[in-house]
Design a protein around this motif. Structure first.
Motif, PDB file in Angstrom:
ATOM      1  N   ILE A   1       2.778   1.576  -3.614  1.00  0.00           N
ATOM      2  CA  ILE A   1       1.773   2.039  -4.408  1.00  0.00           C
ATOM      3  C   ILE A   1       1.955   3.708  -4.353  1.00  0.00           C
ATOM      4  N   ARG A   2       1.641   4.098  -3.267  1.00  0.00           N
ATOM      5  CA  ARG A   2       1.617   5.369  -3.161  1.00  0.00           C
ATOM      6  C   ARG A   2       3.088   6.234  -3.453  1.00  0.00           C
TER       7      ARG A   2
ATOM      8  N   SER B   1      -3.498   0.636  -7.712  1.00  0.00           N
ATOM      9  CA  SER B   1      -3.878   1.865  -7.455  1.00  0.00           C
ATOM     10  C   SER B   1      -5.475   2.147  -7.764  1.00  0.00           C
ATOM     11  N   TYR B   2      -6.068   0.965  -8.582  1.00  0.00           N
ATOM     12  CA  TYR B   2      -7.518   0.911  -9.079  1.00  0.00           C
ATOM     13  C   TYR B   2      -8.102  -0.204  -8.404  1.00  0.00           C
TER      14      TYR B   2
ATOM     15  N   LYS C   1       0.931  -1.210  -0.086  1.00  0.00           N
ATOM     16  CA  LYS C   1       0.097  -0.089  -0.090  1.00  0.00           C
ATOM     17  C   LYS C   1       0.855   1.362  -0.150  1.00  0.00           C
TER      18      LYS C   1
ATOM     19  N   SER D   1      -2.889  -6.126  -2.269  1.00  0.00           N
ATOM     20  CA  SER D   1      -1.817  -5.346  -1.357  1.00  0.00           C
ATOM     21  C   SER D   1      -1.540  -6.396  -0.309  1.00  0.00           C
TER      22      SER D   1
ATOM     23  N   LEU E   1       2.295  -2.654  -9.511  1.00  0.00           N
ATOM     24  CA  LEU E   1       1.711  -1.881  -8.451  1.00  0.00           C
ATOM     25  C   LEU E   1       0.843  -1.217  -8.921  1.00  0.00           C
ATOM     26  N   VAL E   2       0.853  -0.427  -9.991  1.00  0.00           N
ATOM     27  CA  VAL E   2      -0.345   0.511 -10.695  1.00  0.00           C
ATOM     28  C   VAL E   2      -1.739  -0.545 -10.910  1.00  0.00           C
TER      29      VAL E   2
ATOM     30  N   PHE F   1       3.468   5.516  -7.544  1.00  0.00           N
ATOM     31  CA  PHE F   1       2.514   6.178  -8.373  1.00  0.00           C
ATOM     32  C   PHE F   1       1.704   6.884  -7.546  1.00  0.00           C
ATOM     33  N   PRO F   2       2.176   7.988  -7.279  1.00  0.00           N
ATOM     34  CA  PRO F   2       1.223   9.246  -6.488  1.00  0.00           C
ATOM     35  C   PRO F   2       0.432   9.614  -7.485  1.00  0.00           C
ATOM     36  N   ASN F   3       0.160   9.652  -8.560  1.00  0.00           N
ATOM     37  CA  ASN F   3      -0.869  10.283  -9.699  1.00  0.00           C
ATOM     38  C   ASN F   3      -0.942   9.190 -10.734  1.00  0.00           C
ATOM     39  N   PRO F   4      -1.433   8.022 -10.615  1.00  0.00           N
ATOM     40  CA  PRO F   4      -1.529   7.068 -11.437  1.00  0.00           C
ATOM     41  C   PRO F   4      -2.726   7.246 -12.520  1.00  0.00           C
TER      42      PRO F   4
END
Length: 172
Positions: free
Chosen positions: A9-10, A92-93, A6, A114, A88-89, A13-16
């Motif tokens: 991921i952040r 993110s979704y 978790k 995760s 990891l992206v 990919f802060p703005n995936p």
């Protein structure tokens, strides 16, 4: 050493963007020497993102023991051009990705989430020899889809060709 996925991921990919799910999946398929890649997108209504389901199927090498071991280790790469964090992206979704991979006469099934635990991978023998990997994305957990274009076949086709044009040309 275990990694908190978790947090990773952040960090990575802060703005995936949802299109990265497709790009990363197809890049992985191509790395696995796939010559056929099929994408299936299902959503009841664009206003109901929780109903989004995506399947990406290829005929690549699959998650052999060696490839699965590399997948299980974040930042593990075969080539210097890769970073080893693209998967990891997905998280993110989607809460999880169900993965079924056939290679030779074996089938490996596991869930990537995760709390991924490579020990929960199940391998079984199958009667026919076939290479195929299916990524099933479901449990979309964001409140909305940022850009609906990412789900339109015409947009995706154009965007994926732009992304992979050079690589596809070299494969020709």
């Amino acid at each position: 050493m275990k990694v908190n996925l978790k947090q990773a991921i952040r960090y990575f990919f802060p703005n995936p963007s949802l299109e990265l799910v497709f790009i990363e999946s197809i890049a992985n398929s191509m790395d696995a020497e796939a010559t056929e890649i099929d994408i299936s997108i299902h959503i009841e209504e664009l206003s109901k993102p929780e109903t989004l389901k995506i399947k990406i199927k290829d005929n690549g090498i699959g998650f052999t023991d060696e490839r699965f071991e590399k997948f299980s280790k974040l930042l593990e790469v075969e080539e210097e051009s890769h970073k080893g964090v693209g998967r990891l992206v997905f998280l993110s979704y989607f809460k999880s990705v169900d993965i079924e991979s056939r290679f030779g006469r074996q089938k490996r099934m596991f869930q990537y989430s995760s709390d991924f635990d490579e020990k929960k991978s199940a391998i079984s023998n199958v009667s026919t020899s076939k290479n195929e990997t299916i990524l099933s994305f479901s449990n979309y957990y964001l409140k909305k889809i940022g850009k609906h274009d990412f789900l339109k076949p015409s947009y995706l086709r154009k965007r994926l060709l732009e992304e992979f044009y050079q690589r596809l040309y070299l494969m020709k």
